[in-house]
Design a protein around this motif. Structure first.
Motif, PDB file in Angstrom:
ATOM      1  N   TYR A   1       0.842  -1.196   0.000  1.00  0.00           N
ATOM      2  CA  TYR A   1       0.000   0.000   0.000  1.00  0.00           C
ATOM      3  C   TYR A   1       0.877   1.246   0.000  1.00  0.00           C
ATOM      4  O   TYR A   1       2.042   1.199   0.364  1.00  0.00           O
ATOM      5  CB  TYR A   1      -0.915   0.024   1.230  1.00  0.00           C
ATOM      6  N   ASP A   2       0.292   2.368  -0.364  1.00  0.00           N
ATOM      7  CA  ASP A   2       1.042   3.621  -0.411  1.00  0.00           C
ATOM      8  C   ASP A   2       0.360   4.673   0.467  1.00  0.00           C
ATOM      9  O   ASP A   2       0.241   5.825   0.094  1.00  0.00           O
ATOM     10  CB  ASP A   2       1.152   4.112  -1.855  1.00  0.00           C
ATOM     11  N   ASN A   3      -0.110   4.252   1.665  1.00  0.00           N
ATOM     12  CA  ASN A   3      -0.832   5.148   2.574  1.00  0.00           C
ATOM     13  C   ASN A   3       0.035   5.749   3.669  1.00  0.00           C
ATOM     14  O   ASN A   3      -0.373   6.681   4.327  1.00  0.00           O
ATOM     15  CB  ASN A   3      -1.975   4.390   3.268  1.00  0.00           C
ATOM     16  N   GLY A   4       1.186   5.169   3.924  1.00  0.00           N
ATOM     17  CA  GLY A   4       2.017   5.562   5.057  1.00  0.00           C
ATOM     18  C   GLY A   4       2.561   4.321   5.712  1.00  0.00           C
ATOM     19  O   GLY A   4       2.793   3.311   5.045  1.00  0.00           O
ATOM     20  N   GLY A   5       2.755   4.363   7.015  1.00  0.00           N
ATOM     21  CA  GLY A   5       3.288   3.198   7.694  1.00  0.00           C
ATOM     22  C   GLY A   5       3.420   3.407   9.189  1.00  0.00           C
ATOM     23  O   GLY A   5       3.125   4.469   9.721  1.00  0.00           O
ATOM     24  N   ILE A   6       3.868   2.355   9.855  1.00  0.00           N
ATOM     25  CA  ILE A   6       4.122   2.386  11.293  1.00  0.00           C
ATOM     26  C   ILE A   6       5.529   1.864  11.519  1.00  0.00           C
ATOM     27  O   ILE A   6       5.922   0.846  10.941  1.00  0.00           O
ATOM     28  CB  ILE A   6       3.106   1.531  12.068  1.00  0.00           C
TER      29      ILE A   6
END
Length: 179
Positions: free
Chosen positions: A104-109
């Motif tokens: 995915y290309d939403n961000g991350g943790i």
């Protein structure tokens, strides 16, 4: 790889600026003395369980630069050196569910064993990394947005540079976004 480098640069900048904000505050914090809280009922590293992660001084920011909006939460475990940083690569204005990970290309943790060692990639576990048999990933769920106040839940599985796993389960956050 570019997204990982972008997220890492943003995370490092935020951690460094968060430390400065704690020592030189120009605006008083909200009632209770903190910007927000972040907890994970269960978290661990390298196949082990570390217990409950709890931060009562989590920082919530939302910024836009060069046409890119970023929402971020940075939290250091109370009394410890572990940290959890959540990044969404867009502004948070409404409730919603965001899948994260290398697909995915939403961000991350990112979950760190020791936030004081940002250059040691074996200390940093990211949902953008994959292990030998699993993909990193998770979910960020924004359950409430009321002006600059935000609440939500999350879970994450991340891997470090050596392919070892970290996890955070039954996570929740609540705070006031500073801009």
């Amino acid at each position: 790889m570019k997204r990982t480098a972008l997220v890492s640069a943003v995370l490092l900048g935020t951690l460094m600026s968060s430390c400065k904000k704690e020592t030189k505050t120009t605006t008083p914090p909200p009632a209770g003395g903190t910007l927000g809280t972040l907890t994970a009922e269960n978290y661990g590293f390298d196949g082990g369980r570390s217990g409950k992660f709890s931060s009562t001084k989590a920082g919530f920011t939302q910024q836009s630069a060069a046409g890119v909006s970023t929402f971020m939460i940075s939290a250091i475990r109370d009394g410890g050196s572990e940290s959890i940083t959540i990044v969404l690569l867009h502004a948070v204005k409404d409730t919603g569910v965001y899948q994260i990970g290398s697909d995915y290309d939403n961000g991350g943790i990112e979950i760190m064993k020791d936030y004081t060692k940002p250059g040691d990639l074996t200390q940093t576990y990211s949902t953008d990394n994959d292990g030998n048999t699993m993909h990193g990933g998770g979910e960020i769920r924004i359950t409430k947005v009321d002006g600059s106040n935000v609440e939500g839940t999350f879970y994450a599985v991340g891997f470090n540079s050596a392919g070892k796993e970290s996890f955070a389960e039954q996570g929740s956050f609540k705070g006031t976004i500073s801009k």
